[in-house]
Design a protein around this motif. Structure first.
Motif, PDB file in Angstrom:
ATOM      1  N   CYS A 163      34.296  89.126  99.789  1.00 24.07           N
ATOM      2  CA  CYS A 163      34.041  88.506 101.085  1.00 24.07           C
ATOM      3  C   CYS A 163      34.984  89.104 102.122  1.00 24.07           C
ATOM      4  O   CYS A 163      36.195  89.150 101.912  1.00 24.07           O
ATOM      5  CB  CYS A 163      34.245  86.995 100.994  1.00 24.07           C
ATOM      6  SG  CYS A 163      34.151  86.153 102.597  1.00 24.07           S
TER       7      CYS A 163
ATOM      8  N   TYR B 246      35.848  87.939 104.998  1.00 24.50           N
ATOM      9  CA  TYR B 246      36.481  86.970 105.891  1.00 24.50           C
ATOM     10  C   TYR B 246      37.990  87.024 105.737  1.00 24.50           C
ATOM     11  O   TYR B 246      38.518  87.001 104.634  1.00 24.50           O
ATOM     12  CB  TYR B 246      35.982  85.569 105.578  1.00 24.50           C
ATOM     13  CG  TYR B 246      36.386  84.531 106.592  1.00 24.50           C
ATOM     14  CD1 TYR B 246      35.801  84.490 107.848  1.00 24.50           C
ATOM     15  CD2 TYR B 246      37.372  83.586 106.300  1.00 24.50           C
ATOM     16  CE1 TYR B 246      36.165  83.547 108.788  1.00 24.50           C
ATOM     17  CE2 TYR B 246      37.740  82.631 107.232  1.00 24.50           C
ATOM     18  CZ  TYR B 246      37.133  82.614 108.468  1.00 24.50           C
ATOM     19  OH  TYR B 246      37.501  81.679 109.393  1.00 24.50           O
TER      20      TYR B 246
ATOM     21  N   CYS C  62      39.422  84.154 100.465  1.00 20.95           N
ATOM     22  CA  CYS C  62      38.130  83.780  99.892  1.00 20.95           C
ATOM     23  C   CYS C  62      37.853  84.644  98.668  1.00 20.95           C
ATOM     24  O   CYS C  62      37.955  85.871  98.727  1.00 20.95           O
ATOM     25  CB  CYS C  62      37.013  83.935 100.918  1.00 20.95           C
ATOM     26  SG  CYS C  62      35.398  83.426 100.315  1.00 20.95           S
TER      27      CYS C  62
ATOM     28  N   LEU D 120      28.967  84.216 104.986  1.00 23.62           N
ATOM     29  CA  LEU D 120      29.778  84.218 106.201  1.00 23.62           C
ATOM     30  C   LEU D 120      29.211  83.265 107.255  1.00 23.62           C
ATOM     31  O   LEU D 120      29.951  82.527 107.910  1.00 23.62           O
ATOM     32  CB  LEU D 120      29.876  85.633 106.772  1.00 23.62           C
ATOM     33  CG  LEU D 120      30.732  86.636 106.006  1.00 23.62           C
ATOM     34  CD1 LEU D 120      30.520  88.046 106.544  1.00 23.62           C
ATOM     35  CD2 LEU D 120      32.203  86.270 106.072  1.00 23.62           C
TER      36      LEU D 120
ATOM     37  N   HIS E  75      31.583  80.120 106.312  1.00 25.89           N
ATOM     38  CA  HIS E  75      32.705  80.387 107.214  1.00 25.89           C
ATOM     39  C   HIS E  75      32.339  80.187 108.693  1.00 25.89           C
ATOM     40  O   HIS E  75      33.222  80.331 109.552  1.00 25.89           O
ATOM     41  CB  HIS E  75      33.223  81.811 107.005  1.00 25.89           C
ATOM     42  CG  HIS E  75      33.856  82.040 105.664  1.00 25.89           C
ATOM     43  ND1 HIS E  75      34.972  81.356 105.239  1.00 25.89           N
ATOM     44  CD2 HIS E  75      33.527  82.890 104.649  1.00 25.89           C
ATOM     45  CE1 HIS E  75      35.303  81.767 104.019  1.00 25.89           C
ATOM     46  NE2 HIS E  75      34.441  82.698 103.642  1.00 25.89           N
TER      47      HIS E  75
ATOM     48  N   VAL F 176      30.735  81.982 110.780  1.00 30.55           N
ATOM     49  CA  VAL F 176      30.981  83.178 111.580  1.00 30.55           C
ATOM     50  C   VAL F 176      29.834  83.395 112.558  1.00 30.55           C
ATOM     51  O   VAL F 176      28.659  83.199 112.219  1.00 30.55           O
ATOM     52  CB  VAL F 176      31.149  84.405 110.656  1.00 30.55           C
ATOM     53  CG1 VAL F 176      31.154  85.705 111.453  1.00 30.55           C
ATOM     54  CG2 VAL F 176      32.428  84.279 109.840  1.00 30.55           C
TER      55      VAL F 176
ATOM     56  N   THR G 287      44.378  85.406 111.820  1.00 31.01           N
ATOM     57  CA  THR G 287      43.176  85.994 112.370  1.00 31.01           C
ATOM     58  C   THR G 287      42.590  85.045 113.403  1.00 31.01           C
ATOM     59  O   THR G 287      42.467  83.863 113.167  1.00 31.01           O
ATOM     60  CB  THR G 287      42.154  86.231 111.245  1.00 31.01           C
ATOM     61  OG1 THR G 287      42.711  87.139 110.315  1.00 31.01           O
ATOM     62  CG2 THR G 287      40.867  86.804 111.793  1.00 31.01           C
TER      63      THR G 287
ATOM     64  N   LEU H 241      36.309  86.512 113.778  1.00 33.74           N
ATOM     65  CA  LEU H 241      35.483  87.503 113.094  1.00 33.74           C
ATOM     66  C   LEU H 241      34.061  87.317 113.594  1.00 33.74           C
ATOM     67  O   LEU H 241      33.531  86.204 113.591  1.00 33.74           O
ATOM     68  CB  LEU H 241      35.541  87.310 111.578  1.00 33.74           C
ATOM     69  CG  LEU H 241      34.524  88.110 110.750  1.00 33.74           C
ATOM     70  CD1 LEU H 241      34.777  89.599 110.893  1.00 33.74           C
ATOM     71  CD2 LEU H 241      34.596  87.699 109.288  1.00 33.74           C
TER      72      LEU H 241
ATOM     73  N   CYS I  98      31.573  94.057 110.897  1.00 35.47           N
ATOM     74  CA  CYS I  98      32.496  92.946 111.141  1.00 35.47           C
ATOM     75  C   CYS I  98      33.513  93.360 112.202  1.00 35.47           C
ATOM     76  O   CYS I  98      34.267  94.323 111.998  1.00 35.47           O
ATOM     77  CB  CYS I  98      33.244  92.572 109.859  1.00 35.47           C
ATOM     78  SG  CYS I  98      32.195  91.979 108.529  1.00 35.47           S
TER      79      CYS I  98
ATOM     80  N   HIS J   3      36.854  92.402 113.987  1.00 33.50           N
ATOM     81  CA  HIS J   3      38.045  91.564 113.824  1.00 33.50           C
ATOM     82  C   HIS J   3      38.894  91.636 115.093  1.00 33.50           C
ATOM     83  O   HIS J   3      39.081  92.714 115.663  1.00 33.50           O
ATOM     84  CB  HIS J   3      38.901  92.054 112.640  1.00 33.50           C
ATOM     85  CG  HIS J   3      38.208  91.962 111.317  1.00 33.50           C
ATOM     86  ND1 HIS J   3      38.332  90.879 110.489  1.00 33.50           N
ATOM     87  CD2 HIS J   3      37.385  92.829 110.682  1.00 33.50           C
ATOM     88  CE1 HIS J   3      37.619  91.076 109.392  1.00 33.50           C
ATOM     89  NE2 HIS J   3      37.032  92.260 109.488  1.00 33.50           N
TER      90      HIS J   3
ATOM     91  N   HIS K  12      40.820  93.639 104.440  1.00 34.19           N
ATOM     92  CA  HIS K  12      41.208  93.393 105.827  1.00 34.19           C
ATOM     93  C   HIS K  12      42.675  93.744 106.043  1.00 34.19           C
ATOM     94  O   HIS K  12      43.045  94.397 107.013  1.00 34.19           O
ATOM     95  CB  HIS K  12      40.946  91.927 106.168  1.00 34.19           C
ATOM     96  CG  HIS K  12      41.745  91.400 107.311  1.00 34.19           C
ATOM     97  ND1 HIS K  12      42.962  90.772 107.133  1.00 34.19           N
ATOM     98  CD2 HIS K  12      41.518  91.426 108.635  1.00 34.19           C
ATOM     99  CE1 HIS K  12      43.435  90.432 108.310  1.00 34.19           C
ATOM    100  NE2 HIS K  12      42.592  90.795 109.237  1.00 34.19           N
TER     101      HIS K  12
END
Length: 314
Positions: A140, A142, A147, A160, A164, A166, A190, A193, A204, A206, A260
């Motif tokens: 994932c 995220y 996660c 997501l 989450h 998102v 963070t 996202l 994605c 960020h 990430h």
């Protein structure tokens, strides 16, 4: 097992039993799904013999056994404190050499065959392949929490969105405004996202705040939901500015195979110092109001010129 006198022939889809093929040289390789003579264990039986009773994974040499002949993989031997999980006898350092020979002669499908991988490998090559298999699940992407969910891209996109919460967008351009009432509080957290559906793929975006050494910074970067070789087909730009000033970053999105944190710590994106971010915000510099814009494009090969030309998403 006298493998020198046994010929194992892989079954072929669509071939009738009456159809014959030219004779093959004798082979000691056992193929998954192979037809085997009477008295010789089928591939599924061999798989069962090689299944570790603790982790249920296939055992690779060294394969250990207790005095009663119960086997266990080398990884689990340490986990059970040198006690046989079946009869509780001490394991010692006895190796099951016969089973190791079987393991070395076995050819198996990639463990991701249920996800679409068609490859079959000898035992040791299989391990190396699976570590880099393009069909292996993705983690994932995220970044707001650790996660543990894994899956293919369609599953992760749904995860997501639903789990989450998102934001999902279609299109290859973005224009976001980030507001923070107390910009002097930077907590390695963070902020946002956002997922974009662009050129039939998912990306994605960020944006976050964290400490870079002693200095608080903001960073924006893009990750591609797919493998690295696909990510190289795309480029993106991120832009932030105000008051007649502008910062622009252009690069290739990183695959979500890279975590990430790995992308962030490699500084592979647009990094904005806090003082510059507050300057872009204007006003009394007590509130962060940062507008981040950008676009994604696909690099297309120009066969005549031999160079890559950008293809802009309509």
């Amino acid at each position: 097992m006298e493998s020198d006198s046994v010929e194992c022939v892989s079954s072929i889809d669509g071939m009738d039993e009456d159809e014959t093929s030219p004779p093959h040289p004798a082979s000691s390789k056992i193929h998954a799904g192979a037809a085997t003579p009477a008295g010789i264990p089928a591939a599924t039986s061999v798989h069962e013999l090689l299944e570790c009773p603790v982790c249920t994974n296939s055992m690779y040499p060294p394969i250990h056994q207790c005095q009663n002949g119960h086997t266990i993989c080398s990884t689990c031997k340490a986990r059970v404190h040198n006690r046989c999980p079946t009869c509780r006898q001490e394991l010692g350092d006895i190796r099951c050499l016969a089973l190791e020979k079987v393991a070395e002669s076995l050819e198996l499908p990639c463990k991701y065959n249920s996800l679409g991988c068609p490859e079959i490998f000898p035992y040791y090559s299989k391990l190396k392949h699976e570590a880099q298999c393009s069909y292996r699940p993705y983690n994932c992407p995220y970044a707001g929490s650790e996660c543990a969910v894994v899956g293919d891209i369609p599953f992760l996109v749904t995860h997501l969105r639903d789990d989450h919460k998102v934001d999902m967008h279609s299109g290859c351009t973005f224009n976001h405004r980030y507001v923070k009432s107390n910009p002097r509080e930077v907590e390695n957290a963070t902020w946002m996202l956002t997922v974009f559906n662009c050129f039939g793929h998912y990306f994605c975006l960020h944006f976050e705040a964290f400490q870079l050494g002693m200095a608080p910074v903001y960073m924006a970067f893009l990750r591609f939901m797919g493998d690295e070789n696909e990510a190289r087909n795309f480029s993106y730009s991120v832009e932030v500015g105000a008051n007649g000033r502008k910062l622009i970053w252009e690069g290739t999105p990183r695959s979500i195979r890279d975590s990430h944190r790995k992308v962030r710590d490699s500084h592979d994106g647009l990094i904005i110092q806090r003082n510059m971010a507050l300057f872009f915000s204007g006003g009394d510099r007590k509130e962060l109001k940062l507008r981040v814009t950008g676009r994604i494009w696909k690099e297309q090969q120009n066969n005549d010129a031999g160079v890559c030309m950008p293809s802009v998403c309509s």
